[in-house]
Motif scaffolding. Structure first.
Motif, PDB file in Angstrom:
ATOM      1  N   LEU A 225       0.837  -1.202   0.000  1.00  0.00           N
ATOM      2  CA  LEU A 225       0.000   0.000   0.000  1.00  0.00           C
ATOM      3  C   LEU A 225       0.870   1.249   0.000  1.00  0.00           C
ATOM      4  N   GLU A 226       0.329   2.368   0.446  1.00  0.00           N
ATOM      5  CA  GLU A 226       0.993   3.664   0.351  1.00  0.00           C
ATOM      6  C   GLU A 226       2.362   3.702   1.023  1.00  0.00           C
ATOM      7  N   TYR A 227       2.511   3.053   2.145  1.00  0.00           N
ATOM      8  CA  TYR A 227       3.830   2.949   2.769  1.00  0.00           C
ATOM      9  C   TYR A 227       4.191   1.460   2.842  1.00  0.00           C
ATOM     10  N   PRO A 228       5.473   1.119   2.678  1.00  0.00           N
ATOM     11  CA  PRO A 228       5.875  -0.273   2.503  1.00  0.00           C
ATOM     12  C   PRO A 228       5.563  -1.202   3.673  1.00  0.00           C
ATOM     13  N   GLU A 229       5.363  -0.665   4.862  1.00  0.00           N
ATOM     14  CA  GLU A 229       5.043  -1.519   6.003  1.00  0.00           C
ATOM     15  C   GLU A 229       3.627  -2.078   5.926  1.00  0.00           C
ATOM     16  N   ALA A 230       2.758  -1.444   5.149  1.00  0.00           N
ATOM     17  CA  ALA A 230       1.356  -1.865   5.042  1.00  0.00           C
ATOM     18  C   ALA A 230       1.143  -2.682   3.775  1.00  0.00           C
ATOM     19  N   VAL A 231       0.508  -3.837   3.958  1.00  0.00           N
ATOM     20  CA  VAL A 231       0.251  -4.737   2.839  1.00  0.00           C
ATOM     21  C   VAL A 231      -1.193  -5.206   2.906  1.00  0.00           C
ATOM     22  N   LEU A 232      -1.900  -5.120   1.789  1.00  0.00           N
ATOM     23  CA  LEU A 232      -3.245  -5.673   1.667  1.00  0.00           C
ATOM     24  C   LEU A 232      -3.100  -7.143   1.328  1.00  0.00           C
ATOM     25  N   LEU A 233      -3.686  -8.010   2.121  1.00  0.00           N
ATOM     26  CA  LEU A 233      -3.589  -9.451   1.904  1.00  0.00           C
ATOM     27  C   LEU A 233      -4.679  -9.868   0.913  1.00  0.00           C
ATOM     28  N   VAL A 234      -4.301 -10.028  -0.345  1.00  0.00           N
ATOM     29  CA  VAL A 234      -5.282 -10.320  -1.400  1.00  0.00           C
ATOM     30  C   VAL A 234      -5.476 -11.815  -1.628  1.00  0.00           C
ATOM     31  N   ASN A 235      -4.453 -12.625  -1.409  1.00  0.00           N
ATOM     32  CA  ASN A 235      -4.569 -14.068  -1.601  1.00  0.00           C
ATOM     33  C   ASN A 235      -3.706 -14.787  -0.561  1.00  0.00           C
ATOM     34  N   PRO A 236      -4.030 -14.637   0.730  1.00  0.00           N
ATOM     35  CA  PRO A 236      -3.186 -15.218   1.773  1.00  0.00           C
ATOM     36  C   PRO A 236      -3.280 -16.746   1.810  1.00  0.00           C
TER      37      PRO A 236
ATOM     38  N   ASP B 266       0.184  -4.511   8.952  1.00  0.00           N
ATOM     39  CA  ASP B 266       1.338  -3.617   9.096  1.00  0.00           C
ATOM     40  C   ASP B 266       1.886  -3.719  10.513  1.00  0.00           C
ATOM     41  N   LYS B 267       3.133  -3.282  10.683  1.00  0.00           N
ATOM     42  CA  LYS B 267       3.814  -3.442  11.960  1.00  0.00           C
ATOM     43  C   LYS B 267       3.176  -2.647  13.089  1.00  0.00           C
ATOM     44  N   TYR B 268       2.418  -1.625  12.770  1.00  0.00           N
ATOM     45  CA  TYR B 268       1.834  -0.782  13.805  1.00  0.00           C
ATOM     46  C   TYR B 268       0.666  -1.454  14.520  1.00  0.00           C
ATOM     47  N   GLN B 269       0.094  -2.501  13.916  1.00  0.00           N
ATOM     48  CA  GLN B 269      -0.978  -3.239  14.596  1.00  0.00           C
ATOM     49  C   GLN B 269      -0.448  -3.971  15.823  1.00  0.00           C
ATOM     50  N   TYR B 270       0.839  -4.252  15.836  1.00  0.00           N
ATOM     51  CA  TYR B 270       1.422  -5.063  16.890  1.00  0.00           C
ATOM     52  C   TYR B 270       2.216  -4.220  17.894  1.00  0.00           C
ATOM     53  N   SER B 271       2.071  -2.919  17.819  1.00  0.00           N
ATOM     54  CA  SER B 271       2.769  -2.041  18.758  1.00  0.00           C
ATOM     55  C   SER B 271       1.838  -1.704  19.921  1.00  0.00           C
ATOM     56  N   ASP B 272       2.395  -1.100  20.926  1.00  0.00           N
ATOM     57  CA  ASP B 272       1.615  -0.743  22.101  1.00  0.00           C
ATOM     58  C   ASP B 272       2.270   0.459  22.767  1.00  0.00           C
ATOM     59  N   GLU B 273       1.530   1.164  23.569  1.00  0.00           N
ATOM     60  CA  GLU B 273       2.092   2.276  24.335  1.00  0.00           C
ATOM     61  C   GLU B 273       3.111   1.722  25.322  1.00  0.00           C
ATOM     62  N   SER B 274       4.213   2.408  25.489  1.00  0.00           N
ATOM     63  CA  SER B 274       5.269   1.931  26.383  1.00  0.00           C
ATOM     64  C   SER B 274       4.760   1.678  27.794  1.00  0.00           C
ATOM     65  N   GLN B 275       3.870   2.516  28.281  1.00  0.00           N
ATOM     66  CA  GLN B 275       3.374   2.350  29.640  1.00  0.00           C
ATOM     67  C   GLN B 275       2.529   1.096  29.805  1.00  0.00           C
ATOM     68  N   ASP B 276       2.050   0.524  28.692  1.00  0.00           N
ATOM     69  CA  ASP B 276       1.208  -0.666  28.758  1.00  0.00           C
ATOM     70  C   ASP B 276       1.970  -1.960  28.532  1.00  0.00           C
ATOM     71  N   ILE B 277       3.257  -1.880  28.240  1.00  0.00           N
ATOM     72  CA  ILE B 277       4.020  -3.086  27.936  1.00  0.00           C
ATOM     73  C   ILE B 277       4.710  -3.601  29.191  1.00  0.00           C
ATOM     74  N   TRP B 278       4.027  -4.457  29.905  1.00  0.00           N
ATOM     75  CA  TRP B 278       4.661  -5.150  31.027  1.00  0.00           C
ATOM     76  C   TRP B 278       5.164  -6.495  30.532  1.00  0.00           C
ATOM     77  N   VAL B 279       4.300  -7.231  29.875  1.00  0.00           N
ATOM     78  CA  VAL B 279       4.683  -8.494  29.241  1.00  0.00           C
ATOM     79  C   VAL B 279       4.098  -8.475  27.848  1.00  0.00           C
ATOM     80  N   HIS B 280       4.926  -8.743  26.869  1.00  0.00           N
ATOM     81  CA  HIS B 280       4.521  -8.680  25.470  1.00  0.00           C
ATOM     82  C   HIS B 280       5.250  -9.824  24.773  1.00  0.00           C
ATOM     83  N   GLY B 281       4.540 -10.608  23.960  1.00  0.00           N
ATOM     84  CA  GLY B 281       5.221 -11.749  23.379  1.00  0.00           C
ATOM     85  C   GLY B 281       4.720 -12.153  22.006  1.00  0.00           C
ATOM     86  N   TRP B 282       5.455 -13.066  21.439  1.00  0.00           N
ATOM     87  CA  TRP B 282       5.154 -13.611  20.123  1.00  0.00           C
ATOM     88  C   TRP B 282       5.585 -15.062  20.123  1.00  0.00           C
TER      89      TRP B 282
END
Length: 90
Positions: free
Chosen positions: A25-36, A47-63
């Motif tokens: 899409l408009e910026y390279p971090e965002a991708v429309l999934l057309v045939n996943p 996009d990577k921003y869906q998986y971010s969080d405010e610093s004050q809310d990150i006590w435990v964060h994982g993948w």
């Protein structure tokens, strides 16, 4: 799988972000999934921003991943190492 206290869901595969499965899409971090690989993600924007969080809310964060079985966690015991200021989130 993306894991936080308030968010848990499966993630698209890395190949889903590449053409022809994904459309950049408009910026390279965002991708429309057309045939996943997994149909449940069709039409979503990933996009990577869906998986971010405010610093004050990150006590435990994982993948985690099922195949290969691996994962990582960010654990913040305190915020003493962060310097506050007018331009910080705190």
């Amino acid at each position: 799988m993306f894991v936080a206290d308030n968010r848990q869901r499966d993630l698209p595969q890395p190949d889903d972000r590449l053409p022809p499965r994904g459309q950049v899409l408009e910026y390279p971090e965002a991708v429309l999934l057309v045939n996943p690989i997994e149909e449940q993600f069709k039409g979503e924007v990933d996009d990577k921003y869906q998986y971010s969080d405010e610093s004050q809310d990150i006590w435990v964060h994982g993948w985690i991943c099922k195949d290969p079985a691996t994962g990582f966690w960010q654990i913040t015991p305190s915020y003493e190492f962060r310097a506050g200021g007018p331009n910080k989130q705190f």
